[in-house]
Design an enzyme around this catalytic site. Structure first.
Site, short mmCIF file in Angstrom:
data_model
loop_
_atom_site.label_atom_id
_atom_site.label_comp_id
_atom_site.label_asym_id
_atom_site.label_seq_id
_atom_site.Cartn_x
_atom_site.Cartn_y
_atom_site.Cartn_z
N LYS A 22 25.75 35.84 37.01
CA LYS A 22 25.57 36.46 38.29
C LYS A 22 26.77 37.27 38.32
CE LYS A 22 26.55 35.17 43.09
NZ LYS A 22 28.26 35.25 43.08
N ASN A 23 28.10 36.90 38.16
CA ASN A 23 29.44 37.60 38.63
C ASN A 23 29.70 38.59 37.74
OD1 ASN A 23 29.44 36.19 40.97
ND2 ASN A 23 30.79 34.84 40.43
N ARG A 93 28.96 39.75 48.50
CA ARG A 93 30.31 39.96 48.38
C ARG A 93 30.49 41.23 47.44
NH1 ARG A 93 35.42 39.91 50.87
NH2 ARG A 93 36.75 39.82 49.29
N CYS A 117 29.57 34.49 50.67
CA CYS A 117 29.78 33.16 51.34
C CYS A 117 31.00 33.07 52.05
CB CYS A 117 30.08 32.04 50.09
SG CYS A 117 28.56 32.00 48.76
N ARG A 122 38.18 36.84 53.82
CA ARG A 122 38.14 37.21 52.40
C ARG A 122 38.56 38.53 52.41
NH1 ARG A 122 32.48 35.06 49.45
NH2 ARG A 122 33.62 36.06 47.76
N PRO A 123 39.74 38.97 52.35
CA PRO A 123 40.28 40.16 52.58
C PRO A 123 40.21 41.16 51.21
CG PRO A 123 42.09 38.60 52.38
CD PRO A 123 40.84 37.78 52.26
N ILE A 124 40.22 42.22 51.58
CA ILE A 124 40.14 43.38 50.31
C ILE A 124 41.47 44.30 50.31
CG2 ILE A 124 37.81 43.38 49.97
CD1 ILE A 124 37.85 46.22 51.37
N ASP A 125 42.55 43.87 50.71
CA ASP A 125 43.82 44.54 50.86
C ASP A 125 44.28 44.94 49.29
OD1 ASP A 125 44.17 41.50 50.97
OD2 ASP A 125 46.41 42.23 50.17
N GLN A 126 44.22 44.10 48.42
CA GLN A 126 44.55 44.45 46.94
C GLN A 126 43.56 45.45 46.39
OE1 GLN A 126 47.57 43.02 45.53
NE2 GLN A 126 47.30 42.24 47.88
N ASP A 305 34.51 27.92 41.82
CA ASP A 305 32.96 27.75 41.80
C ASP A 305 32.16 26.80 41.33
OD1 ASP A 305 33.11 30.27 43.22
OD2 ASP A 305 32.58 31.61 41.25
N ARG A 397 20.41 33.36 46.01
CA ARG A 397 21.28 34.22 45.70
C ARG A 397 21.96 34.13 44.28
NH1 ARG A 397 26.27 34.11 48.52
NH2 ARG A 397 26.54 35.65 46.95
N1 EPU Z 1 42.26 37.83 48.08
C1 EPU Z 1 43.07 38.67 48.90
N2 EPU Z 1 43.24 40.03 48.98
C2 EPU Z 1 42.20 40.50 48.37
C3 EPU Z 1 41.46 39.99 47.21
C4 EPU Z 1 41.37 38.59 47.41
O1 EPU Z 1 43.98 38.15 49.64
O2 EPU Z 1 42.39 42.08 48.21
C5 EPU Z 1 42.21 36.62 47.90
C6 EPU Z 1 41.15 35.77 48.47
O3 EPU Z 1 41.10 35.70 49.61
C7 EPU Z 1 41.32 34.57 47.58
C8 EPU Z 1 41.82 34.79 46.35
O4 EPU Z 1 42.52 36.10 46.77
O5 EPU Z 1 41.98 33.58 48.35
C9 EPU Z 1 40.77 35.20 45.03
O6 EPU Z 1 39.68 36.32 45.49
P1 EPU Z 1 38.89 37.09 44.70
O7 EPU Z 1 39.29 38.29 44.95
O8 EPU Z 1 39.42 36.57 43.03
O9 EPU Z 1 37.51 36.56 45.09
P2 EPU Z 1 36.19 37.49 44.92
O10 EPU Z 1 36.26 38.56 43.93
O11 EPU Z 1 35.85 37.70 46.32
C10 EPU Z 1 34.85 36.11 43.18
C11 EPU Z 1 33.61 35.63 42.94
C12 EPU Z 1 33.67 34.31 43.75
C13 EPU Z 1 34.81 33.49 43.28
C14 EPU Z 1 36.12 34.28 43.18
C15 EPU Z 1 37.18 33.29 42.38
C16 EPU Z 1 32.22 37.40 42.59
C17 EPU Z 1 30.94 38.37 43.21
N3 EPU Z 1 32.41 36.77 43.43
O12 EPU Z 1 35.09 36.35 44.36
O13 EPU Z 1 32.37 33.66 43.39
O14 EPU Z 1 34.68 32.29 43.79
O15 EPU Z 1 35.84 35.32 42.56
O16 EPU Z 1 36.99 33.08 41.33
O17 EPU Z 1 32.46 37.44 41.46
C18 EPU Z 1 30.08 32.44 43.88
O18 EPU Z 1 30.00 33.04 42.70
O19 EPU Z 1 29.83 31.41 44.47
C19 EPU Z 1 31.71 33.01 44.27
C20 EPU Z 1 32.04 32.82 45.58
#
Ligand code: EPU
Length: 428
Positions: A22-23, A93, A117, A122-126, A305, A397
């Site tokens: 999926k991811n 997401r 989820c 779930r910020p996107i600042d990075q 996960d 999903r």
């Molecule tokens: N974070 C920030 N700022 C950012 C981005 C992330 O503070 O700009 C923090 C998040 O709040 C979190 C950590 O960094 O505490 C890691 O977040 P990450 O960005 O790695 O997560 P993601 O990309 O939103 C993906 C998977 C998730 C999985 C996480 C961690 C996808 C679509 N989703 O989420 O998968 O839990 O990586 O491995 O790839 C799932 O499949 O059930 C799922 C939730």
């Protein structure tokens, strides 16, 4: 609305085939927008997140043609729009990957904030920091994230925390930028490597994916490709836990054992026997699970996960176990559902203490998110009696044909339609 009705307590035995990841799929599909020619993507999982993304690509103007259930041809040449509306982004997401993909394609993206989820903020600042480093202007207006650049130039981005999403989004934006982009403290998950392999198969120049420093030398054009997505590490792990939880014996086919190392190590610690083959693993379990300590971390650490599925195993383990969630702010809502089934736990911030009971009791429970949903299904499968699982749209999903796959392993699990009246009564 639908729910699963499970008559649990039977050891699961047999063979299950793992679907595409999926991811990886949810990153690769938006990435097709960067190509100047049609692409063929194989081994797509049949899950609703993929269906949603394919619909979004069509709405943006790409031509999407299903060749069979798991193969699609996408011609991105007609994609004239750069707006991903709230309706398109809702519940997923990965819609945020349209920001990087559209920015890389046409220098302009307007995307509603991602859903997905709910386990804390779930910020996107990075992601935004990365786009700005490449020269984009990013603003949030009327609830939409807008990124704009007349030209993108490579740059060096250090991620403040390891982020899968930011690593992917910056790769997407940088692949056609002028010059060299370096992502430091990058995520190393298998799906990052799969995306890099996909982009490289279109003519991109990405080095170091799978390490914490990814180097991307921008190219002017990306050509069409035919690419097969890797098997899903988390789906495989979920069936491994189901084998252990039901004292069963399952051969899990179409996996990359290297991607499962941390899961295999933990499940052996809990008492299962694991046999590794080239492209499959067999998990057998004869005893009650042993207690253990788990800390979730970015890859190659133990994946967040898989945390809820292991939480179920530990709820019937001999002794008290500790889980520390090292990725998300909070990911323990599934424990409240397990409590309805008699689990004994305490949560303190990022740590959960779970004291195993002999067995859980069947009960009506809910999937509160995707992996939490898989966890309560496993809880139902290992528990004698009838457990029902509602809100299964979360499970659909990310798990392909989950009821059919468990049925083939000997489980008694049925998908039934919940009448509107029953649903309304419960919501009132
Ligand atoms: N974070 C920030 N700022 C950012 C981005 C992330 O503070 O700009 C923090 C998040 O709040 C979190 C950590 O960094 O505490 C890691 O977040 P990450 O960005 O790695 O997560 P993601 O990309 O939103 C993906 C998977 C998730 C999985 C996480 C961690 C996808 C679509 N989703 O989420 O998968 O839990 O990586 O491995 O790839 C799932 O499949 O059930 C799922 C939730």
């Amino acid at each position: 609305m639908e729910k699963f009705v499970i008559n649990g307590g039977k050891p699961l035995r047999g063979t299950v085939r793992i679907s595409g990841a999926k991811n990886a799929a949810v990153a690769i599909l938006p990435a097709v927008l960067l190509s100047d020619e049609p692409c063929i993507i194989e081994n797509l999982p049949e899950i609703s997140d993929v269906a949603t993304l394919l619909d979004s690509l069509s709405i943006l103007g790409a031509q999407v043609k299903l060749i069979n259930k798991t193969t699609v041809q996408i011609d991105p040449r007609g994609a004239g729009s750069y707006v991903v509306s709230k309706e398109m982004a809702e519940g997923m997401r990965a819609s945020s990957y349209f920001l990087g993909a559209l920015l890389g394609r046409c220098g302009h993206a307007v995307v509603a904030p991602p859903g997905g989820c709910d386990f804390g903020v779930r910020p996107i600042d990075q992601h935004i920091k990365g786009f700005e480093t490449l020269g984009a202007e990013v603003s949030i207006e009327n609830g939409m994230v807008e990124a704009h650049a007349s030209d993108l130039f490579g740059g060096s981005v250090y991620l403040d925390m390891v982020s899968v999403g930011a690593t992917i989004n910056i790769m997407l934006a940088a692949v056609k930028a002028k010059g060299l982009t370096v992502i430091e403290n990058a995520a190393r998950e298998p799906h990052i490597v799969d995306l890099a392999n996909f982009l490289n198969s279109m003519g991109a120049n990405i080095m170091g994916a799978g390490t914490n420093a990814i180097k991307i030398r921008g190219v002017e054009h990306l050509h069409g490709t035919s690419y097969s997505i890797i098997p899903d590490q988390i789906e495989a792990g979920t069936y491994m836990v189901a084998a252990a939880a039901t004292k069963g014996d399952i051969l899990i086919e179409n996996v990359i054992p290297k991607h499962l190392e941390s899961i295999i190590a933990k499940i052996i610690e809990i008492g299962a026997t694991v046999t590794e083959y080239d492209e499959s693993v067999r998990v057998t379990m004869k005893t009650r699970p042993k207690k253990c300590t788990i800390k979730t971390m970015p890859h190659p650490g133990f994946p967040t996960d898989m945390q809820p599925q292991f939480g179920v195993l530990l709820s019937i383990a001999d002794g008290t176990s500790f889980i520390t969630e090292g990725v998300w702010e909070s990911r323990y809502r599934y424990l409240e559902q397990l409590a309805i089934m008699g689990a004994d736990f305490k949560v303190d911030g990022k740590t959960a203490m779970i004291t195993g009971v002999e067995s859980l009791k069947p009960a009506p429970v809910k999937a509160v998110d995707l992996r939490a949903g898989a966890a309560v299904i496993i809880a139902g499968l290992m528990t004698k009696g009838e457990t029902t699982v509602e809100q299964i749209q979360f499970i659909d999903r990310g798990y392909e044909h989950i009821a059919e796959k468990f049925t083939k392993l000997g489980a008694d699990i049925k998908r039934v339609t919940v009448s509107d009246n029953a649903a309304n009564t419960k919501m009132a």
